[in-house]
Design a protein around this motif. Sequence first.
Motif, PDB file in Angstrom:
ATOM      1  N   ALA A   1     -25.412  53.986  24.995  1.00 52.51           N
ATOM      2  CA  ALA A   1     -26.568  53.443  25.719  1.00 52.51           C
ATOM      3  C   ALA A   1     -26.670  51.935  25.541  1.00 52.51           C
ATOM      4  N   MET A   2     -26.406  51.465  24.341  1.00 56.62           N
ATOM      5  CA  MET A   2     -26.520  50.032  24.074  1.00 56.62           C
ATOM      6  C   MET A   2     -25.339  49.257  24.661  1.00 56.62           C
ATOM      7  N   TYR A  23     -26.645  65.055  22.854  1.00 56.74           N
ATOM      8  CA  TYR A  23     -27.239  63.776  23.244  1.00 56.74           C
ATOM      9  C   TYR A  23     -26.426  63.143  24.365  1.00 56.74           C
ATOM     10  N   GLY A  40     -26.294  59.184  26.158  1.00 56.21           N
ATOM     11  CA  GLY A  40     -26.788  57.820  26.262  1.00 56.21           C
ATOM     12  C   GLY A  40     -26.887  57.387  27.709  1.00 56.21           C
ATOM     13  N   TRP A  61     -26.314  56.683  21.166  1.00 52.82           N
ATOM     14  CA  TRP A  61     -27.025  55.407  21.045  1.00 52.82           C
ATOM     15  C   TRP A  61     -26.078  54.243  21.326  1.00 52.82           C
ATOM     16  N   HIS A  62     -24.889  54.295  20.737  1.00 51.19           N
ATOM     17  CA  HIS A  62     -23.909  53.217  20.946  1.00 51.19           C
ATOM     18  C   HIS A  62     -23.544  53.110  22.426  1.00 51.19           C
ATOM     19  N   TYR A 106     -25.957  61.642  17.678  1.00 55.09           N
ATOM     20  CA  TYR A 106     -26.957  60.707  18.172  1.00 55.09           C
ATOM     21  C   TYR A 106     -26.399  59.283  18.149  1.00 55.09           C
ATOM     22  N   GLY A 107     -25.674  58.933  17.074  1.00 58.35           N
ATOM     23  CA  GLY A 107     -25.117  57.589  16.942  1.00 58.35           C
ATOM     24  C   GLY A 107     -24.165  57.227  18.064  1.00 58.35           C
ATOM     25  N   TYR A 122     -31.726  54.408  27.001  1.00 59.19           N
ATOM     26  CA  TYR A 122     -32.242  55.690  26.540  1.00 59.19           C
ATOM     27  C   TYR A 122     -31.158  56.545  25.902  1.00 59.19           C
ATOM     28  N   VAL A 123     -31.592  57.406  24.991  1.00 54.78           N
ATOM     29  CA  VAL A 123     -30.764  58.487  24.477  1.00 54.78           C
ATOM     30  C   VAL A 123     -31.532  59.767  24.790  1.00 54.78           C
TER      31      VAL A 123
END
Length: 138
Positions: free
Chosen positions: A65-66, A5, A7, A62-63, A58-59, A80-81
Amino acid sequence: MAIFYRGAGIGTYWYLNNPIERGFTARAPGMTSTINRLMLHIARSTINSPFISMTRSYGVAWHYAMSSSERAPTLSDPAYVHEIEIQEPLPPTLQLLDPVKEVTQTLPLPTSPGPPYQHDGLPDFLIGIVDPGNMGIF
């Protein structure tokens, strides 16, 4: 098949250079690949390098990306991821590096003369490395 993944926070390099349209290409693919550049790429989030960071988590993606977004992502303006499937055998032009393995190959033996690479402080020091946001309490 392995799934990785990446981000892409709003305003970041991978947000502005959509890998769905352009593919994942290092920002400086012609730059010499060295262990020091690999460490700087990870430690300082250096993007002008011959490397592309991906994660199996994924986490974590995601972190990133945010938290790397220049403004709060929304449904109409999302971060996005990207999910990347990598098949074996790898294409001849693709090289995957595990930074932990790459860096540990350069470390001296624990009995070598000179300063040790192992930390010799209190256990709380490691929490500061793992969670620097809380390092102020030490």
